[in-house]
Write a protein that holds these residues in place. Structure first.
Motif, PDB file in Angstrom:
ATOM      1  N   UNK A  40       0.839  -1.206   0.000  1.00 48.96           N
ATOM      2  CA  UNK A  40       0.000   0.000   0.000  1.00 48.96           C
ATOM      3  C   UNK A  40       0.875   1.258   0.000  1.00 48.96           C
ATOM      4  N   UNK A  41       1.925   1.263   0.809  1.00 46.83           N
ATOM      5  CA  UNK A  41       2.830   2.402   0.844  1.00 46.83           C
ATOM      6  C   UNK A  41       3.518   2.597  -0.504  1.00 46.83           C
ATOM      7  N   UNK A  42       3.968   1.493  -1.113  1.00 47.34           N
ATOM      8  CA  UNK A  42       4.635   1.593  -2.414  1.00 47.34           C
ATOM      9  C   UNK A  42       3.671   2.065  -3.498  1.00 47.34           C
ATOM     10  N   UNK A  43       2.398   1.646  -3.416  1.00 46.24           N
ATOM     11  CA  UNK A  43       1.401   2.152  -4.372  1.00 46.24           C
ATOM     12  C   UNK A  43       1.244   3.662  -4.233  1.00 46.24           C
ATOM     13  N   UNK A  44       1.209   4.135  -2.983  1.00 42.11           N
ATOM     14  CA  UNK A  44       1.075   5.574  -2.763  1.00 42.11           C
ATOM     15  C   UNK A  44       2.322   6.328  -3.212  1.00 42.11           C
ATOM     16  N   UNK A  45       3.473   5.709  -3.050  1.00 37.59           N
ATOM     17  CA  UNK A  45       4.698   6.356  -3.520  1.00 37.59           C
ATOM     18  C   UNK A  45       4.730   6.431  -5.036  1.00 37.59           C
ATOM     19  N   UNK A  46       4.151   5.439  -5.697  1.00 37.92           N
ATOM     20  CA  UNK A  46       4.033   5.520  -7.154  1.00 37.92           C
ATOM     21  C   UNK A  46       3.142   6.693  -7.541  1.00 37.92           C
ATOM     22  N   UNK A  47       2.069   6.917  -6.767  1.00 37.45           N
ATOM     23  CA  UNK A  47       1.203   8.071  -7.026  1.00 37.45           C
ATOM     24  C   UNK A  47       1.976   9.377  -6.857  1.00 37.45           C
ATOM     25  N   UNK A  48       2.836   9.437  -5.837  1.00 41.64           N
ATOM     26  CA  UNK A  48       3.647  10.641  -5.625  1.00 41.64           C
ATOM     27  C   UNK A  48       4.567  10.873  -6.820  1.00 41.64           C
TER      28      UNK A  48
ATOM     29  N   UNK B  39       2.025  10.368   7.402  1.00 36.21           N
ATOM     30  CA  UNK B  39       1.813  11.378   6.362  1.00 36.21           C
ATOM     31  C   UNK B  39       0.876  10.883   5.273  1.00 36.21           C
ATOM     32  N   UNK B  40       1.010   9.618   4.886  1.00 34.19           N
ATOM     33  CA  UNK B  40       0.146   9.076   3.833  1.00 34.19           C
ATOM     34  C   UNK B  40      -1.285   8.917   4.344  1.00 34.19           C
ATOM     35  N   UNK B  41      -1.433   8.652   5.635  1.00 31.97           N
ATOM     36  CA  UNK B  41      -2.776   8.545   6.218  1.00 31.97           C
ATOM     37  C   UNK B  41      -3.419   9.910   6.446  1.00 31.97           C
ATOM     38  N   UNK B  42      -2.630  10.963   6.398  1.00 36.06           N
ATOM     39  CA  UNK B  42      -3.162  12.298   6.677  1.00 36.06           C
ATOM     40  C   UNK B  42      -4.271  12.640   5.675  1.00 36.06           C
ATOM     41  N   UNK B  43      -5.389  13.233   6.135  1.00 35.42           N
ATOM     42  CA  UNK B  43      -6.493  13.570   5.219  1.00 35.42           C
ATOM     43  C   UNK B  43      -6.081  14.517   4.093  1.00 35.42           C
TER      44      UNK B  43
ATOM     45  N   UNK C 193      -3.337  14.323   2.342  1.00 35.78           N
ATOM     46  CA  UNK C 193      -2.383  13.720   1.421  1.00 35.78           C
ATOM     47  C   UNK C 193      -2.869  13.778  -0.023  1.00 35.78           C
ATOM     48  N   UNK C 194      -4.114  13.404  -0.277  1.00 35.70           N
ATOM     49  CA  UNK C 194      -4.640  13.408  -1.647  1.00 35.70           C
ATOM     50  C   UNK C 194      -4.651  14.818  -2.234  1.00 35.70           C
ATOM     51  N   UNK C 195      -4.935  15.798  -1.387  1.00 32.80           N
ATOM     52  CA  UNK C 195      -4.946  17.177  -1.868  1.00 32.80           C
ATOM     53  C   UNK C 195      -3.540  17.610  -2.297  1.00 32.80           C
ATOM     54  N   UNK C 196      -2.522  17.156  -1.569  1.00 32.34           N
ATOM     55  CA  UNK C 196      -1.150  17.492  -1.959  1.00 32.34           C
ATOM     56  C   UNK C 196      -0.838  16.960  -3.351  1.00 32.34           C
ATOM     57  N   UNK C 197      -1.287  15.751  -3.644  1.00 32.75           N
ATOM     58  CA  UNK C 197      -1.043  15.164  -4.961  1.00 32.75           C
ATOM     59  C   UNK C 197      -1.695  15.972  -6.076  1.00 32.75           C
ATOM     60  N   UNK C 198      -2.839  16.552  -5.782  1.00 33.46           N
ATOM     61  CA  UNK C 198      -3.591  17.261  -6.816  1.00 33.46           C
ATOM     62  C   UNK C 198      -3.146  18.713  -6.988  1.00 33.46           C
ATOM     63  N   UNK C 199      -2.407  19.229  -6.011  1.00 32.50           N
ATOM     64  CA  UNK C 199      -2.064  20.661  -6.030  1.00 32.50           C
ATOM     65  C   UNK C 199      -0.553  20.838  -6.126  1.00 32.50           C
ATOM     66  N   UNK C 200      -0.041  20.527  -7.286  1.00 31.31           N
ATOM     67  CA  UNK C 200       1.379  20.705  -7.571  1.00 31.31           C
ATOM     68  C   UNK C 200       1.576  21.675  -8.731  1.00 31.31           C
TER      69      UNK C 200
END
Length: 321
Positions: free
Chosen positions: A176-184, A308-312, A314-321
């Protein structure tokens, strides 16, 4: 200090081999002593290399010898590190490297005198010190490209593959962590970035502070061409817990605190935490240095990454770059 020929363990034997390899010291009286003991936790310091203060002839020690530990050979390009340090030294950002000893996995540097000390995390929270550290990093980022280009995601892939060979998982939720890192990684690639020469080290113990307040950066083992926001992000990840405290550093770096830049820094910090969690777990499995608390260090970095990945947000950070 010990004279060459008085080694009583393998680290000292390797140090003596490196000292003997410096041609211009042939015939000189050489003495050495451990300069910095290797500690992974609670502070990460002198873990990759054995570090020695060296005296050549009479007088005080004036040289600093690093000998890379064998378990770090796959992860450190010493030739690239020497080149990066030499070029940064020309800009006054780090002590000058004097001798590169590839067969002995060693580099000899000028030794900073007793007026210098190792920074602590709270030093990085001092605005004057932080401004000087960022200025040194920006000086390096303004140089011509280094020999090595790398990203934290390259490191994660390499270390994950090496850890997989041991049959050990670094966490039950590793997938799960590696999947999220791929998203990053994909989000950062989509946003685009510049690659510039970077110190690529955020550890406080690799900042030196003089009594005068001057600052130098040390340890260019990770130096590479990378996104400058990675260089800044891992520094902020080391120094601060909260976004509000990170904003002044971004103002120093680029004149304002933009949400997109803050998100970029934070995402790089998350990725860096995961990489070092994997590294620590791997070293705990394969390194012969049982006295170093690799696993404790890994668990701390893993905890911070997971939070940090569990933080609510987190998804917003991915979308706001």
């Amino acid at each position: 200090m010990k004279a060459v020929g008085e080694a009583t363990n393998s680290d000292e034997e390797e140090a003596e081999a490196a000292l003997r390899a410096v041609a211009e010291w042939s015939g000189s009286e050489l003495r050495y002593a451990l300069a910095v003991p290797g500690v992974a936790s609670p502070v990460h310091r002198a873990v990759d290399s054995a570090c020695w203060a060296v005296r050549v002839g009479d007088g005080p020690p004036r040289c600093f010898l690093k000998v890379l530990h064998r378990d770090q050979i796959p992860y450190v390009d010493l030739a690239a590190a020497y080149d990066a340090a030499a070029r940064a030294a020309q800009q006054g950002c780090t002590p000058r490297p004097r001798h590169f000893l590839p067969e002995q996995r060693g580099i000899v540097f000028d030794l900073l005198d007793a007026s210098w000390r190792t920074a602590r995390m709270d030093d990085l929270q001092n605005s004057d010190i932080l401004e000087k550290v960022i200025a040194a990093k920006q000086t390096i980022q303004g140089m011509a490209p280094f020999a090595r280009t790398w990203s934290v995601f390259d490191g994660i892939r390499q270390m994950s593959a090496d850890l997989e060979k041991t049959g050990i998982a670094f966490a039950e939720d590793a997938w799960w962590l590696l999947d999220n890192l791929d998203d990053i990684e994909q989000a950062l690639l989509g946003a685009g970035s510049d690659r510039k020469p970077c110190h690529a080290d955020g550890v406080s113990s690799n900042v030196m502070i003089a009594d005068s307040g001057s600052v130098q950066l040390v340890d260019f083992d990770r130096a590479c061409n990378a996104d400058p926001y990675y260089d800044l992000g891992i520094l902020l990840n080391e120094a601060f817990q909260f976004e509000a405290d990170m904003c002044p550093a971004l103002e120093i770096f680029e004149g304002t605190c933009r949400e997109t830049s803050l998100n970029r820094c934070r995402l790089y910090g998350i990725a860096d935490d995961l990489m070092w969690a994997i590294w620590g777990t791997l070293m705990d499995a394969v390194s012969p240095r049982a006295s170093v608390e690799f696993l404790k260090y890994a668990q701390w970095r893993l905890l911070r990454c997971r939070m940090a990945v569990h933080d609510p947000g987190f998804e917003a950070m991915l979308r706001r770059l």
